[in-house]
Scaffold this motif. Structure first.
Motif, PDB file in Angstrom:
ATOM      1  N   LYS A 398      64.154 -22.914 -43.049  1.00 49.01           N
ATOM      2  CA  LYS A 398      64.820 -23.177 -41.772  1.00 49.01           C
ATOM      3  C   LYS A 398      66.220 -22.568 -41.706  1.00 49.01           C
ATOM      4  CE  LYS A 398      61.370 -25.775 -40.419  1.00 49.01           C
ATOM      5  NZ  LYS A 398      60.459 -25.315 -39.342  1.00 49.01           N
ATOM      6  N   CYS A 417      56.681 -14.495 -34.089  1.00 46.46           N
ATOM      7  CA  CYS A 417      56.724 -15.732 -33.297  1.00 46.46           C
ATOM      8  C   CYS A 417      56.967 -16.949 -34.191  1.00 46.46           C
ATOM      9  CB  CYS A 417      55.416 -15.896 -32.512  1.00 46.46           C
ATOM     10  SG  CYS A 417      55.216 -14.732 -31.145  1.00 46.46           S
ATOM     11  N   ALA A 420      60.559 -16.962 -35.185  1.00 46.21           N
ATOM     12  CA  ALA A 420      61.408 -17.370 -34.067  1.00 46.21           C
ATOM     13  C   ALA A 420      61.406 -18.891 -33.884  1.00 46.21           C
ATOM     14  CB  ALA A 420      60.952 -16.678 -32.787  1.00 46.21           C
ATOM     15  N   LYS A 421      60.244 -19.492 -33.992  1.00 46.81           N
ATOM     16  CA  LYS A 421      60.147 -20.934 -33.777  1.00 46.81           C
ATOM     17  C   LYS A 421      60.692 -21.741 -34.950  1.00 46.81           C
ATOM     18  CE  LYS A 421      56.074 -20.468 -30.794  1.00 46.81           C
ATOM     19  NZ  LYS A 421      54.623 -20.746 -30.652  1.00 46.81           N
ATOM     20  N   ARG A 424      65.582 -21.035 -36.297  1.00 47.23           N
ATOM     21  CA  ARG A 424      66.404 -21.000 -35.082  1.00 47.23           C
ATOM     22  C   ARG A 424      67.814 -20.472 -35.350  1.00 47.23           C
ATOM     23  NH1 ARG A 424      64.063 -24.051 -30.838  1.00 47.23           N
ATOM     24  NH2 ARG A 424      61.830 -24.237 -31.326  1.00 47.23           N
ATOM     25  N   ALA A 444      59.733 -14.023 -28.102  1.00 37.75           N
ATOM     26  CA  ALA A 444      59.895 -15.312 -28.789  1.00 37.75           C
ATOM     27  C   ALA A 444      61.273 -15.397 -29.461  1.00 37.75           C
ATOM     28  CB  ALA A 444      58.788 -15.498 -29.821  1.00 37.75           C
ATOM     29  N   LYS A 447      63.801 -16.226 -26.870  1.00 32.74           N
ATOM     30  CA  LYS A 447      63.656 -17.597 -26.355  1.00 32.74           C
ATOM     31  C   LYS A 447      64.215 -18.634 -27.321  1.00 32.74           C
ATOM     32  CE  LYS A 447      60.135 -20.844 -24.701  1.00 32.74           C
ATOM     33  NZ  LYS A 447      58.680 -21.050 -24.441  1.00 32.74           N
ATOM     34  N   HIS A 448      64.028 -18.420 -28.634  1.00 24.40           N
ATOM     35  CA  HIS A 448      64.348 -19.477 -29.599  1.00 24.40           C
ATOM     36  C   HIS A 448      65.589 -19.213 -30.436  1.00 24.40           C
ATOM     37  CE1 HIS A 448      60.554 -21.499 -28.773  1.00 24.40           C
ATOM     38  NE2 HIS A 448      59.919 -20.330 -28.927  1.00 24.40           N
ATOM     39  N   CYS A 449      65.956 -17.957 -30.674  1.00 25.24           N
ATOM     40  CA  CYS A 449      67.050 -17.636 -31.611  1.00 25.24           C
ATOM     41  C   CYS A 449      68.328 -17.314 -30.834  1.00 25.24           C
ATOM     42  CB  CYS A 449      66.648 -16.468 -32.508  1.00 25.24           C
ATOM     43  SG  CYS A 449      65.156 -16.765 -33.477  1.00 25.24           S
ATOM     44  N   LYS A 450      69.007 -18.343 -30.401  1.00 27.16           N
ATOM     45  CA  LYS A 450      70.187 -18.181 -29.556  1.00 27.16           C
ATOM     46  C   LYS A 450      71.396 -17.632 -30.322  1.00 27.16           C
ATOM     47  CE  LYS A 450      67.887 -19.958 -26.140  1.00 27.16           C
ATOM     48  NZ  LYS A 450      67.412 -19.090 -25.026  1.00 27.16           N
TER      49      LYS A 450
END
Length: 610
Positions: A398, A417, A420-421, A424, A444, A447-450
């Motif tokens: 993580k 993907c 990405a999920k 983070r 992906a 969308k998830h890795c700001k």
């Protein structure tokens, strides 16, 4: 108030010196030194580091520096860098009223004549023993000295320096032809030496190394040796016997065998960083390393021909504190060996697998299951590693922040993907020639890795505008490289321009669907842009460049070769509109004489005239 000095009249020198010491950037210090003569003198007083490149008279140059800077402790001489000696003669167009017979004028003339005479000699371009002696006399408090590729420095100069610079802690002699006598002198006089680099020192043998090791045994912590045919296991045996504080060892040699590596492992139980490229070292040596080097934190192994899973198991069993592991071109290591590392070294934070063709999916899966603290993973030229490997990385790691993938043909969108999920906190994603990765995986990521700041998708020909639109909406990139992604057009780069105002580096080379609209959008949305590479973009013209440079005033680098729509007018626009420009790469025939006169030093050409 104008005409009143509110600083020099009130602040003592001690306070101004402390302010200068707290300035981190060299440009800021240089700017302060130009305020007045007092500040120039004080700023010189605070300088502790000098960097010197090749010049026509390095010996004279060092004499000049020693009179100006009195508190230098770190000196770096790199003769791979071309740095010209500033002109010492007065400007011819300006008349001087000073009498030609004045002492300062005569000294300047003598020094100028000496410089010109030395320039005629080819050897004057390199630091000599005389220069090294001048360095020792001028900077006796030197603690860190680096002499990179100084071929005219010999044992005589090194001996002279060792006698004067007794506080020396770090010595880098890469590419120097010094002999054993000079190295022995360092051992005799420099009893505080901690770091020693002898890469490509072909004039040295075991005799000099052993003399130095014995002399500096109580302080030496780091040793590096490469391509030195006369340095053998005898030197390493001396290291193992005397250097009980050794923490770092870099070896690149075909003359080192098991005996030498085992001697270091047996005698240096504080060893933390071991980097080896020794084709004649086998599993036997690594069994000793695994058993005795329990403090090992970094291990890098390159091009081993006799290193197998047996050695990997020994490392995994004994080196529980290992954090950084690199395995490159070790063809006889398989997934079982990597699994042993994963199961035994649970503190791993960085893993790089490069060109190890017998390592496949199962080995990387073990990393994902057993190493939750992993922050960086690099898989380079790994054809047998598939999507399930990154599934486990995304599930178990993580904290992953950096992922490098190069020529991994079996990894596709599903793997990205999962990353990405699960990861983070990803900040850097670098992918090159992974042809199964397309829009789905990159969307992906957006969308998830700001926290993503660096994205490289070189020659991933399935990635298109949809991917960059998602990145522009979800991430604030600072660096983007989409070279060779032929499906990307103005729409994708425009989305990046609107969504990533902090962008500083952009590579859109070899994109055939990019035009002037992209450059106009970048000019409006990315004022922080410093590096722009747009070579082989056939639809970009001078008009687009003009829109870009109106707002991107911080631009430092611009590559624009093989862009038929860019003419000499466009090149002149870039050079004249960007005050910070340092490099423009372009065809020579596109540079006008006026541009050459104005900014010839920043122009680089793709092809030189024959």
């Amino acid at each position: 108030m104008r005409g009143h000095d509110r600083i020099n009249n009130f602040l003592p020198e001690e306070l101004i010196l402390e302010i200068f010491r707290r300035l981190d950037s060299k440009p800021s210090r240089d700017a302060c030194s130009l305020v007045c003569k007092r500040w120039l003198s004080l700023e010189r007083f605070t300088r502790t580091t000098l960097r010197i490149g090749a010049s026509f008279s390095p010996d004279v140059f060092i004499n000049l520096l020693s009179r100006r800077f009195l508190h230098i402790t770190s000196i770096f001489v790199d003769e791979r860098l071309s740095v010209s000696l500033p002109s010492l003669s007065p400007t011819p167009t300006r008349k001087r009223r000073r009498d030609k017979s004045s002492p300062s004028s005569s000294k300047r003339k003598a020094l100028t004549d000496k410089t010109h005479s030395e320039a005629e000699n080819a050897e004057s371009c390199s630091l000599t023993d005389a220069g090294l002696t001048a360095l020792a006399n001028g900077f006796p408090k030197t603690e860190n000295l680096s002499l990179i590729w100084c071929p005219n420095v010999s044992s005589l100069g090194l001996s002279s320096l060792a006698q004067k610079c007794t506080f020396l802690k770090s010595l880098d002699l890469q590419g120097c032809f010094v002999g054993d006598q000079g190295l022995a002198a360092v051992g005799d006089f420099c009893k505080q030496l901690e770091e020693l680099n002898l890469r490509f020192c072909e004039g040295l043998s075991d005799t000099g190394v052993i003399d130095l090791v014995v002399g500096c045994a109580k302080s030496l912590k780091s040793i590096g040796v490469a391509a030195s045919s006369k340095i053998t296991d005898l030197s390493l045996e001396a290291v193992g016997s005397h250097c009980k504080l050794l923490e770092v060892l870099f070896l690149d040699s075909e003359y080192i065998h098991d005996k030498g590596v085992m001697a270091v492992a047996q005698g240096c139980n504080r060893l933390k960083n071991l980097k080896l490229q020794c084709v004649n070292v086998t599993d036997k040596a690594f069994s000793t390393v695994g058993e005795l080097c329990t403090s090992l934190e970094q291990l890098a192994l390159y091009s081993f021909q006799q290193f197998t899973d047996k050695g990997m198991r020994a490392i995994g069993k004994g080196c529980k504190n290992l954090k950084n592991f690199t395995l490159s071109d070790c063809y006889f290591v398989s997934c079982k060996g990597l699994e042993a590392i994963a199961h035994g070294c649970k503190e791993l934070t960085r893993v790089e697998i490069n060109g190890c063709h017998n390592i496949g999916t199962h080995g990387v899966e073990a990393i994902g299951r057993s190493c939750p603290r992993l922050t960086e993973l690099a898989l380079l030229y790994c054809q047998r590693i598939g999507n399930p490997a990154l599934h486990e990385i995304g599930k178990g790691c993580k904290s992953l922040e950096t992922l490098h993938l190069v020529d991994c043909s079996a990894i596709g969108d599903n793997a990205i993907c999962r990353i990405a999920k699960g990861c983070r906190n990803l900040k850097k994603l670098h992918i090159r020639r992974c042809y199964e990765i397309g829009n789905k995986g990159v969307i992906a990521i957006g969308k998830h890795c700001k926290s993503l700041t660096e994205l490289s998708l070189r020659f991933c020909d399935k990635v298109g505008d949809e991917a960059l639109i998602a990145i522009g909406k979800g991430c604030s990139l600072e660096q983007l490289n989409v070279s060779g992604c032929n499906k990307i057009s103005d729409a994708g780069i425009s989305a990046i321009a609107r969504g990533c105002p902090q962008l500083t580096h952009l590579d859109i080379s070899v994109l055939q669907n990019i035009g002037d609209m992209t450059l106009a959008e970048l000019g409006e949305g990315c004022p922080m842009l410093k590096d722009l590479i747009l070579s082989h973009c056939h639809d970009i013209t001078d008009t687009g460049l003009n829109h870009l440079v109106q707002k991107c005033r911080l631009l430092e680098t611009c590559h624009m070769v093989y862009c038929p729509g860019i003419t000499s007018a466009g090149v002149a626009t870039v050079v004249s509109s960007c005050p910070h420009i340092k490099k423009v790469l372009v065809e020579k025939w596109k540079v006008s004489e006026r541009t050459t006169r104005r900014a010839g030093s920043v122009i680089s050409y793709l092809c030189m005239d024959l």
